[in-house]
Design a protein around this motif. Structure first.
Motif, short mmCIF file in Angstrom:
data_model
loop_
_atom_site.label_atom_id
_atom_site.label_comp_id
_atom_site.label_asym_id
_atom_site.label_seq_id
_atom_site.Cartn_x
_atom_site.Cartn_y
_atom_site.Cartn_z
N LEU A 206 4.84 3.24 8.29
CA LEU A 206 5.31 4.62 8.44
C LEU A 206 6.12 4.83 9.71
O LEU A 206 6.83 5.84 9.83
N ALA A 207 6.07 3.91 10.65
CA ALA A 207 6.84 4.03 11.89
C ALA A 207 8.32 3.69 11.68
O ALA A 207 9.15 3.99 12.54
N LYS A 208 8.66 3.11 10.56
CA LYS A 208 10.05 2.74 10.28
C LYS A 208 10.91 3.97 10.08
O LYS A 208 10.44 5.02 9.65
N GLU A 209 12.21 3.82 10.37
CA GLU A 209 13.17 4.91 10.16
C GLU A 209 13.25 5.30 8.68
O GLU A 209 13.14 6.45 8.33
N GLU A 210 13.48 4.29 7.84
CA GLU A 210 13.57 4.51 6.39
C GLU A 210 12.61 3.56 5.69
O GLU A 210 12.46 2.41 6.08
N LEU A 211 11.99 4.07 4.64
CA LEU A 211 11.08 3.24 3.86
C LEU A 211 11.82 2.62 2.70
O LEU A 211 12.55 3.30 1.97
N THR A 212 11.64 1.32 2.51
CA THR A 212 12.24 0.64 1.37
C THR A 212 11.29 0.72 0.18
O THR A 212 10.14 1.14 0.31
N THR A 213 11.77 0.28 -0.94
CA THR A 213 10.94 0.25 -2.14
C THR A 213 9.72 -0.63 -1.93
O THR A 213 8.61 -0.28 -2.33
N LEU A 214 9.91 -1.76 -1.26
CA LEU A 214 8.79 -2.66 -1.01
C LEU A 214 7.77 -2.04 -0.05
O LEU A 214 6.57 -2.25 -0.19
N ASP A 215 8.25 -1.26 0.91
CA ASP A 215 7.34 -0.55 1.82
C ASP A 215 6.46 0.42 1.05
O ASP A 215 5.26 0.53 1.29
N ILE A 216 7.05 1.13 0.12
CA ILE A 216 6.31 2.11 -0.68
C ILE A 216 5.26 1.41 -1.54
O ILE A 216 4.12 1.86 -1.65
N ILE A 217 5.62 0.28 -2.11
CA ILE A 217 4.67 -0.48 -2.92
C ILE A 217 3.52 -0.97 -2.04
O ILE A 217 2.35 -0.89 -2.43
N ASN A 218 3.84 -1.46 -0.85
CA ASN A 218 2.79 -1.91 0.07
C ASN A 218 1.87 -0.77 0.48
O ASN A 218 0.65 -0.93 0.55
N LEU A 219 2.44 0.40 0.75
CA LEU A 219 1.62 1.56 1.09
C LEU A 219 0.68 1.92 -0.05
O LEU A 219 -0.50 2.21 0.17
N ASN A 220 1.19 1.91 -1.26
CA ASN A 220 0.36 2.20 -2.44
C ASN A 220 -0.82 1.24 -2.53
O ASN A 220 -1.94 1.64 -2.81
N GLU A 221 -0.55 -0.04 -2.32
CA GLU A 221 -1.61 -1.04 -2.40
C GLU A 221 -2.66 -0.83 -1.31
O GLU A 221 -3.85 -0.94 -1.56
#
Length: 104
Positions: free
Chosen positions: A27-42
């Motif tokens: 969440l500290a990243k400027e923009e979230l990528t699709t892979l970031d969102i998938i990792n957050l979900n997991e």
């Protein structure tokens, strides 16, 4: 496009405050990528129900950058198509199709 950073921040703060430390680096990243969102979900939901996982898997979509990141991950870690498919919960056919389309 939805503001995923705000959405996931709210979900963590209201429902799973214990998971904040695990998710803070994403969440500290400027923009979230699709892979970031998938990792957050997991990390947040960690769903073990097979039916729900199968349903969610059928409705995932990836943009070109996410696909290229996955294929780069495959090359860097010297994975075959099956190993990459298992790592990202994909079908081997999808990986093969992407490799043909986005040859690196």
């Amino acid at each position: 496009m939805p503001n995923y950073k705000k959405l996931y921040t709210d979900i963590i703060s209201h429902k799973n405050p214990k998971k904040w430390e695990e998710c803070s680096f994403i969440l500290a990243k400027e923009e979230l990528t699709t892979l970031d969102i998938i990792n957050l979900n997991e990390i947040i939901f960690n769903n073990t129900d097979k039916e729900i996982t199968r349903f969610n898997q059928q409705h995932k979509s990836y943009d070109k950058n996410a696909i290229i990141n996955m294929l780069t991950h495959q090359q860097v870690n010297k994975l075959n198509n099956t190993q990459l498919a298992i790592r990202f919960k994909l079908s081997r056919n999808s990986v093969a199709k992407w490799k043909k389309k986005y040859t690196l």
